[in-house]
Scaffold this motif. Structure first.
Motif, PDB file in Angstrom:
ATOM      1  N   MET A  30      -7.938   9.562  -0.420  1.00 42.68           N
ATOM      2  CA  MET A  30      -8.171   8.132  -0.308  1.00 42.68           C
ATOM      3  C   MET A  30      -8.542   7.458  -1.625  1.00 42.68           C
ATOM      4  O   MET A  30      -8.539   6.239  -1.705  1.00 42.68           O
ATOM      5  N   ALA A  31      -8.894   8.244  -2.647  1.00 46.39           N
ATOM      6  CA  ALA A  31      -9.219   7.645  -3.942  1.00 46.39           C
ATOM      7  C   ALA A  31      -8.930   8.663  -5.031  1.00 46.39           C
ATOM      8  O   ALA A  31      -9.154   9.861  -4.844  1.00 46.39           O
ATOM      9  N   LYS A  32      -8.419   8.174  -6.122  1.00 38.93           N
ATOM     10  CA  LYS A  32      -8.104   9.030  -7.258  1.00 38.93           C
ATOM     11  C   LYS A  32      -9.211   8.960  -8.304  1.00 38.93           C
ATOM     12  O   LYS A  32      -9.943   7.970  -8.399  1.00 38.93           O
ATOM     13  N   LYS A  33      -9.315  10.024  -9.067  1.00 38.16           N
ATOM     14  CA  LYS A  33     -10.296  10.077 -10.151  1.00 38.16           C
ATOM     15  C   LYS A  33     -10.125   8.857 -11.054  1.00 38.16           C
ATOM     16  O   LYS A  33      -9.020   8.533 -11.494  1.00 38.16           O
ATOM     17  N   GLY A  34     -11.235   8.149 -11.299  1.00 39.76           N
ATOM     18  CA  GLY A  34     -11.209   6.984 -12.170  1.00 39.76           C
ATOM     19  C   GLY A  34     -10.878   5.680 -11.485  1.00 39.76           C
ATOM     20  O   GLY A  34     -11.026   4.612 -12.086  1.00 39.76           O
ATOM     21  N   GLU A  35     -10.463   5.735 -10.223  1.00 36.40           N
ATOM     22  CA  GLU A  35     -10.134   4.512  -9.491  1.00 36.40           C
ATOM     23  C   GLU A  35     -11.408   3.756  -9.130  1.00 36.40           C
ATOM     24  O   GLU A  35     -12.357   4.325  -8.595  1.00 36.40           O
ATOM     25  N   THR A  36     -11.447   2.453  -9.420  1.00 43.13           N
ATOM     26  CA  THR A  36     -12.633   1.651  -9.120  1.00 43.13           C
ATOM     27  C   THR A  36     -12.676   1.306  -7.636  1.00 43.13           C
ATOM     28  O   THR A  36     -11.717   0.756  -7.088  1.00 43.13           O
ATOM     29  N   LEU A  37     -13.795   1.615  -7.011  1.00 37.81           N
ATOM     30  CA  LEU A  37     -13.966   1.347  -5.584  1.00 37.81           C
ATOM     31  C   LEU A  37     -14.801   0.101  -5.325  1.00 37.81           C
ATOM     32  O   LEU A  37     -14.650  -0.550  -4.291  1.00 37.81           O
ATOM     33  N   ALA A  38     -15.718  -0.189  -6.244  1.00 41.73           N
ATOM     34  CA  ALA A  38     -16.599  -1.349  -6.071  1.00 41.73           C
ATOM     35  C   ALA A  38     -17.256  -1.628  -7.417  1.00 41.73           C
ATOM     36  O   ALA A  38     -17.068  -0.882  -8.384  1.00 41.73           O
ATOM     37  N   GLU A  39     -18.035  -2.720  -7.475  1.00 44.67           N
ATOM     38  CA  GLU A  39     -18.787  -3.077  -8.670  1.00 44.67           C
ATOM     39  C   GLU A  39     -20.265  -3.142  -8.295  1.00 44.67           C
ATOM     40  O   GLU A  39     -20.625  -3.745  -7.285  1.00 44.67           O
ATOM     41  N   ALA A  40     -21.106  -2.522  -9.111  1.00 45.82           N
ATOM     42  CA  ALA A  40     -22.554  -2.588  -8.893  1.00 45.82           C
ATOM     43  C   ALA A  40     -23.171  -3.591  -9.864  1.00 45.82           C
ATOM     44  O   ALA A  40     -22.762  -3.692 -11.026  1.00 45.82           O
ATOM     45  N   ARG A  41     -24.134  -4.335  -9.393  1.00 42.82           N
ATOM     46  CA  ARG A  41     -24.821  -5.304 -10.243  1.00 42.82           C
ATOM     47  C   ARG A  41     -25.726  -4.567 -11.224  1.00 42.82           C
ATOM     48  O   ARG A  41     -26.299  -3.521 -10.922  1.00 42.82           O
ATOM     49  N   VAL A  42     -25.849  -5.123 -12.420  1.00 43.09           N
ATOM     50  CA  VAL A  42     -26.602  -4.504 -13.512  1.00 43.09           C
ATOM     51  C   VAL A  42     -27.781  -5.394 -13.901  1.00 43.09           C
ATOM     52  O   VAL A  42     -27.657  -6.620 -13.938  1.00 43.09           O
ATOM     53  N   TRP A  43     -28.899  -4.768 -14.214  1.00 38.07           N
ATOM     54  CA  TRP A  43     -30.108  -5.475 -14.644  1.00 38.07           C
ATOM     55  C   TRP A  43     -30.269  -5.327 -16.155  1.00 38.07           C
ATOM     56  O   TRP A  43     -30.285  -4.229 -16.690  1.00 38.07           O
ATOM     57  N   GLN A  44     -30.337  -6.462 -16.828  1.00 35.58           N
ATOM     58  CA  GLN A  44     -30.565  -6.530 -18.264  1.00 35.58           C
ATOM     59  C   GLN A  44     -29.524  -5.739 -19.048  1.00 35.58           C
ATOM     60  O   GLN A  44     -29.830  -5.028 -20.007  1.00 35.58           O
ATOM     61  N   GLY A  45     -28.263  -5.882 -18.637  1.00 32.93           N
ATOM     62  CA  GLY A  45     -27.178  -5.250 -19.363  1.00 32.93           C
ATOM     63  C   GLY A  45     -26.327  -6.270 -20.080  1.00 32.93           C
ATOM     64  O   GLY A  45     -26.380  -7.473 -19.794  1.00 32.93           O
ATOM     65  N   ASP A  46     -25.502  -5.808 -21.043  1.00 30.94           N
ATOM     66  CA  ASP A  46     -24.631  -6.739 -21.734  1.00 30.94           C
ATOM     67  C   ASP A  46     -23.426  -7.128 -20.877  1.00 30.94           C
ATOM     68  O   ASP A  46     -22.600  -7.936 -21.293  1.00 30.94           O
TER      69      ASP A  46
END
Length: 380
Positions: A275-291
């Protein structure tokens, strides 16, 4: 600041952890002990008394074979090497290869004598040839088994001859079978040989699945009065390999029929999905104090799961993480997990990793991010 964040994903399923159970409609079997595993995902499809100590009978010989394969693979012994036959080996009862006392037998013949003919005499020749005595070889079998993860296996001989302290479990036998298949692909085809002739005596392979169950190619049968009739069997179809252990059956016929029935059930009722390949993006996580405000979530390897065919349509897939995730983040860091649920199956929880680096903001940027969070509750 950290909150448990959940994102639902539609239509995804991922790789099950080793030896994860995949429940299905109840399967009844007269076998006293049994376990069925899909080796493509190390998923247990069915088990019954899989951790109960039992008499492994001649299925013990798989450990003898493993140690011999290991010696061959390391170059410590060669197929053309010859081992001497002692009087003890020659006198050994039960199933036999029919070696003669004083003879020297090639390792290649001894392997077939054990695998195809289930020769107790051949096991003693190997044990004495590799460790001087069968007792010393049995101690080596036990020690190596512990190193391999055979937690409940104690060996007292090389053949499975009855002994009150000689015990294994169905799960240990399954693990041993898996190791033979994976560790020694160059030797594994020996298990599929249909017959072997030695000293002008030809014997057929005792495995009742060969030539009957499509894709069947090993491994070993066993029988003693106490243990009943047992089998470690495997079959592969379309790249999907199932491994079965049964024991405690009442006859050769029941062993053959029940082994075939359970394997067919496993192939029919379950399917392995990529159902998913290596490196395939499944979702985005929110980041705290990142660029960057988000980081992609992906899997570290191709993701597959073995499920009941009917379960896929009703499964629910969620990405769960404690977030926002504080920067800095390195690609490959485990920062989330994928949770898969469906009726009549245990929940599956799998690691998700960061798909790229996210650096920490500079001092001024961190101040503005903190102020924005205090004023508006926005932690991105």
């Amino acid at each position: 600041m950290n909150r448990r964040l959940v994102m639902a994903l539609a239509g995804l399923a991922l790789l099950a952890a080793p030896f994860r159970a995949a429940c299905a409609e109840a399967l009844e079997t007269p076998a006293r002990e049994a376990v069925l595993i899909d080796l493509s995902t190390d998923t247990v499809l069915f088990e019954k008394n899989a951790d109960a100590p039992m008499v492994p009978s001649s299925m013990t010989k798989l450990m003898t074979i493993y140690l011999l394969f290991d010696k061959l693979a390391k170059g410590a012994i060669k197929m053309e090497d010859e081992l001497p036959v002692s009087e003890r080996a020659w006198r050994m009862g039960g199933s036999k290869m029919f070696v003669h006392v004083g003879d020297r037998v090639k390792v290649s013949d001894l392997l077939r004598g054990i695998i195809v003919q289930s020769g107790n005499d051949a096991c003693i020749v190997v044990a004495e040839g590799l460790s001087s005595t069968e007792e010393a070889f049995a101690a080596q079998m036990t020690a190596r088994g512990k190193d391999m993860g055979l937690k409940s296996s104690t060996f007292r001989n090389a053949s499975g001859w009855p002994d009150p302290q000689h015990r294994m479990t169905a799960r240990d036998l399954a693990l041993l079978g898996e190791r033979l298949i994976l560790d020694f692909p160059q030797y594994y085809p020996l298990f599929a040989e249909r017959s072997f002739k030695y000293n002008n005596i030809e014997q057929a392979n005792r495995d009742p699945l060969l030539g009957v169950v499509p894709g069947a190619d090993g491994l070993k049968t066993g029988h003693t009065d106490e243990g009943g009739y047992g089998l470690v069997g495997s079959a592969i179809r379309d790249g999907r390999r199932l491994l079965l252990v049964v024991n405690g059956l009442t006859s050769m016929r029941e062993r053959a029929q029940e082994s075939a029935r359970i394997l067919e059930w496993g192939f029919r009722e379950f399917q392995t999905y990529t159902m998913a390949k290596k490196g395939e993006t499944l979702a985005e996580a929110r980041v705290w104090q990142g660029d960057e405000d988000t980081v992609p979530l992906t899997v570290a390897q191709d993701a597959r799961v073995t499920l009941r065919r009917v379960a896929r349509a009703t499964m629910v897939v969620k990405v769960v993480y404690d977030g926002p995730v504080p920067a800095p983040i390195k690609a490959g860091d485990q920062i989330a997990r994928l949770e898969i649920t469906a009726p009549d199956m245990p929940a599956i929880s799998l690691p998700l990793v960061a798909g790229r680096d996210v650096e920490r903001q500079g001092f001024v940027g961190r101040i503005f991010t903190s102020l924005r969070y205090l004023v508006a509750g926005d932690a991105s």
